[in-house]
Design a protein around this motif. Structure first.
Motif, PDB file in Angstrom:
ATOM      1  N   MET A 189       0.993  -1.352   0.454  1.00  7.86           N
ATOM      2  CA  MET A 189      -0.133   0.055   0.154  1.00  7.86           C
ATOM      3  C   MET A 189       0.623   1.045   0.054  1.00  7.86           C
ATOM      4  O   MET A 189       1.909   1.376   0.533  1.00  7.86           O
ATOM      5  N   ALA A 190       0.653   2.093  -1.290  1.00 12.19           N
ATOM      6  CA  ALA A 190       1.160   3.625  -1.558  1.00 12.19           C
ATOM      7  C   ALA A 190       1.181   4.451   0.420  1.00 12.19           C
ATOM      8  O   ALA A 190      -0.417   4.126   1.097  1.00 12.19           O
ATOM      9  N   LYS A 191       2.224   5.546   0.834  1.00 12.02           N
ATOM     10  CA  LYS A 191       1.777   6.377   1.202  1.00 12.02           C
ATOM     11  C   LYS A 191       0.835   6.583   1.814  1.00 12.02           C
ATOM     12  O   LYS A 191       0.461   8.056   0.774  1.00 12.02           O
ATOM     13  N   PRO A 192      -0.514   6.423   2.388  1.00  7.93           N
ATOM     14  CA  PRO A 192      -1.764   8.365   1.994  1.00  7.93           C
ATOM     15  C   PRO A 192      -1.233   9.475   2.155  1.00  7.93           C
ATOM     16  O   PRO A 192      -0.942   9.722   2.697  1.00  7.93           O
ATOM     17  N   THR A 193      -1.718   9.918   1.338  1.00  9.81           N
ATOM     18  CA  THR A 193      -2.416  11.119   0.828  1.00  9.81           C
ATOM     19  C   THR A 193      -3.429  12.075   2.364  1.00  9.81           C
ATOM     20  O   THR A 193      -4.661  11.968   2.507  1.00  9.81           O
ATOM     21  N   PRO A 194      -2.439  12.846   3.066  1.00  8.51           N
ATOM     22  CA  PRO A 194      -3.606  13.420   4.550  1.00  8.51           C
ATOM     23  C   PRO A 194      -4.712  13.790   3.671  1.00  8.51           C
ATOM     24  O   PRO A 194      -3.723  15.145   2.587  1.00  8.51           O
ATOM     25  N   LEU A 195      -5.368  14.193   4.186  1.00 12.04           N
ATOM     26  CA  LEU A 195      -6.920  15.201   4.389  1.00 12.04           C
ATOM     27  C   LEU A 195      -6.842  16.014   4.612  1.00 12.04           C
ATOM     28  O   LEU A 195      -6.621  15.870   6.096  1.00 12.04           O
ATOM     29  N   SER A 196      -6.432  17.081   4.221  1.00 13.83           N
ATOM     30  CA  SER A 196      -6.603  18.823   5.090  1.00 13.83           C
ATOM     31  C   SER A 196      -8.173  18.535   6.081  1.00 13.83           C
ATOM     32  O   SER A 196      -8.597  18.809   5.375  1.00 13.83           O
ATOM     33  N   GLY A 197      -7.621  19.065   6.902  1.00 11.73           N
ATOM     34  CA  GLY A 197      -8.769  19.916   7.815  1.00 11.73           C
ATOM     35  C   GLY A 197      -9.682  18.813   8.078  1.00 11.73           C
ATOM     36  O   GLY A 197     -11.121  18.743   9.011  1.00 11.73           O
ATOM     37  N   PHE A 198      -8.778  17.296   8.817  1.00 13.94           N
ATOM     38  CA  PHE A 198      -9.343  16.389  10.060  1.00 13.94           C
ATOM     39  C   PHE A 198      -8.695  15.934  10.370  1.00 13.94           C
ATOM     40  O   PHE A 198      -7.714  15.324  10.367  1.00 13.94           O
ATOM     41  N   PRO A 199      -8.814  16.949  11.611  1.00 17.24           N
ATOM     42  CA  PRO A 199      -7.265  16.520  12.481  1.00 17.24           C
ATOM     43  C   PRO A 199      -6.786  15.694  13.095  1.00 17.24           C
ATOM     44  O   PRO A 199      -7.974  14.293  13.990  1.00 17.24           O
ATOM     45  N   GLU A 200      -5.642  14.606  13.738  1.00 19.36           N
ATOM     46  CA  GLU A 200      -5.859  13.571  14.395  1.00 19.36           C
ATOM     47  C   GLU A 200      -4.617  13.599  14.667  1.00 19.36           C
ATOM     48  O   GLU A 200      -3.563  13.952  14.541  1.00 19.36           O
ATOM     49  N   TRP A 201      -5.279  13.787  16.231  1.00 19.06           N
ATOM     50  CA  TRP A 201      -3.104  14.259  17.336  1.00 19.06           C
ATOM     51  C   TRP A 201      -2.992  13.341  17.403  1.00 19.06           C
ATOM     52  O   TRP A 201      -3.220  11.728  17.179  1.00 19.06           O
ATOM     53  N   LEU A 202      -1.485  13.361  17.884  1.00 21.85           N
ATOM     54  CA  LEU A 202      -0.722  11.865  18.409  1.00 21.85           C
ATOM     55  C   LEU A 202      -1.103  11.718  19.955  1.00 21.85           C
ATOM     56  O   LEU A 202      -2.364  12.297  20.412  1.00 21.85           O
ATOM     57  N   PRO A 203      -0.718  10.713  20.520  1.00 16.67           N
ATOM     58  CA  PRO A 203      -1.605  10.160  21.530  1.00 16.67           C
ATOM     59  C   PRO A 203      -1.077  11.050  22.380  1.00 16.67           C
ATOM     60  O   PRO A 203      -2.382  11.206  23.150  1.00 16.67           O
ATOM     61  N   ASP A 204      -0.381  12.487  22.155  1.00 11.72           N
ATOM     62  CA  ASP A 204       0.481  13.257  23.953  1.00 11.72           C
ATOM     63  C   ASP A 204      -1.018  14.163  23.317  1.00 11.72           C
ATOM     64  O   ASP A 204      -1.303  14.741  24.216  1.00 11.72           O
TER      65      ASP A 204
END
Length: 463
Positions: free
Chosen positions: A1-16
């Motif tokens: 699977m190719a590296k996915p392209t980020p979708l702007s406007g849909f925030p996904e925080w890191l665990p911290d």
């Protein structure tokens, strides 16, 4: 699977970052419940015709349909499409109004509710603006009538909730307030009838400036140059004490615009400012340019900014509405405020104002001396968890040095070493090591506990 392209406007925080967000949500929820607000949750979708009741939002609504839906939007005429099509809700007020109407016979009024959910809005992503984000709303709704004092209470609850986050580094907040009755009374008093149009243009002041707003008032609202100047003069008035009331009244008198509606609004605005100056000094500020361009607000309107981060825009807004929830026979007026949680958290993280003390909940890593002895480590972990201590067991029986490094990478402060049998067959005492200080002591899983600061991740201001 190719590296996915980020979708702007849909925030996904890191665990911290998620820990920071969860702390904000827990703090808001706790404050709301302290003031008697009960939590509810509504469905994510609403009929399109209901979503479009709010005004100029059709370009922001995400439609919901099956990939193989035979009755796709292109096969429906416009009216049928709105009645049959579903859309994701873009705020929590419209679904809440529907919820009140559907459940009115089972609810006790005045109803005080809070609601914390995701919403979806198809606007252009930019700093602090997202297509998917979390909102935290509080509303008070009455049956038939709603006393004005709730228009005072709601912003003060929000002030307390946001003030509770100051300890983790949230900048001071300013809740800017106005009253639609003041604005409408003044506009009508100077001869302008397109009140909603004027409000929509005044709402653009911070974005495009007074000169362009003046031009729009003349071109789109039928105002004369003098009427446009009067509207801008009203919008320029602000202050944190009741002196602002006299200033508005003097301006109205100079234009012959003193009306009964304006006086009613000034009385309400004065009550709000007076109460806020005692309970939250300096937090609530009367600002006559706050318009809230949505057409269902009828009384107080509110917008909240972070001091020093005003360019982010409002992080919390709302107002009084009298007719949003009505079935034709009964009307349920209300007042509410909505916090843009994702916008707030994004600024806390991007400006490095706060941080989590670790990115995982685990306070303890229980070491594994060998895979045959993993059951011993599991028993220690079970005993600690039973006492509300978050624990994980090492993923492999590597050398203890590697297990300590694993804990360090995850930010886990303590490593537990189960006792092992010596040559004489006697099992030694368990030991726990604080890998930050290097201190290692005997410990019993039935009695040992970390400090309260170490038990769970903390959210603290960045020095």
């Amino acid at each position: 699977m190719a590296k996915p392209t980020p979708l702007s406007g849909f925030p996904e925080w890191l665990p911290d970052g998620r820990i920071v967000e969860q702390h904000v949500l827990d703090t808001l929820r706790h404050t709301f419940e302290l003031h008697g607000f009960a939590g509810i949750e509504t469905r994510a979708v609403e009929p399109l015709d209901q979503l479009l009741r709010k005004g100029e939002t059709s370009k922001e609504v995400y439609l919901l349909s099956r990939l193989q839906d035979e009755d796709g939007p292109e096969k429906l005429d416009q009216q049928q499409g709105r009645e049959k099509q579903l859309g994701l809700h873009f705020d929590l007020t419209v679904p809440f109004a529907r919820y009140v109407l559907e459940n009115a016979g089972k609810l006790a009024f005045p109803l005080k509710r809070y609601q914390i959910q995701k919403v979806w809005r198809g606007e252009r992503p930019q700093d602090g603006r997202f297509r998917e984000f979390i909102q935290a709303d509080i509303d008070v709704v009455g049956a038939g009538e709603l006393p004005y004092h709730f228009e005072v209470e709601v912003p003060l609850v929000i002030a307390e909730a946001l003030g509770s986050l100051a300890g983790i580094g949230l900048p001071p907040v300013r809740i800017l307030v106005n009253n639609r009755r003041v604005a409408e009374g003044f506009y009508r008093g100077i001869g302008l009838d397109d009140v909603e149009g004027v409000l929509r243009q005044i709402d653009k002041l911070d974005k495009i400036g007074p000169e362009k707003v003046s031009g729009l008032l003349v071109a789109e609202c039928g105002a004369t140059e003098d009427q446009a100047k009067a509207c801008l003069a009203l919008a320029s008035i602000s202050g944190s004490d009741v002196g602002v009331i006299a200033e508005v009244r003097a301006l109205a008198e100079s234009h012959g615009a003193v009306t009964e509606l304006l006086e009613t609004g000034l009385g309400e605005l004065e009550a709000l400012i007076a109460a806020a100056s005692e309970r939250a000094p300096g937090v609530v500020v009367a600002d006559l340019k706050i318009a809230r361009g949505l057409d269902y607000y009828t009384g107080s309107v509110y917008e909240t900014v972070l001091v020093g981060h005003e360019q982010l825009g409002s992080v919390c807004s709302g107002g009084r509405y009298d007719t949003l929830a009505s079935d034709g026979r009964n009307t349920y007026p209300g007042v509410g405020l909505s916090i843009g949680v994702s916008r707030l958290v994004s600024r806390l993280l991007s400006a490095e104002l706060v941080r989590a003390t670790r990115s995982v909940p685990s306070a303890v890593l229980v070491a594994v001396s060998s895979e045959e002895e993993r059951v011993v480590s599991d028993a220690v972990a079970t005993a600690l968890r039973a006492r509300d201590i978050p624990v994980e067991v090492a993923p492999s029986a590597a050398k203890f040095g590697k297990q300590i490094k694993y804990a360090d990478r995850r930010g886990i402060p303590f490593v537990w070493f189960p006792g092992t049998a010596g040559e004489d067959g006697v099992v030694g005492a368990d030991q726990v090591k604080d890998i930050r200080s290097g201190e290692q002591v005997d410990a019993d899983a039935a009695t040992w506990a970390p400090s309260e600061a170490d038990r769970w991740p903390q959210v603290v201001p960045v020095p």
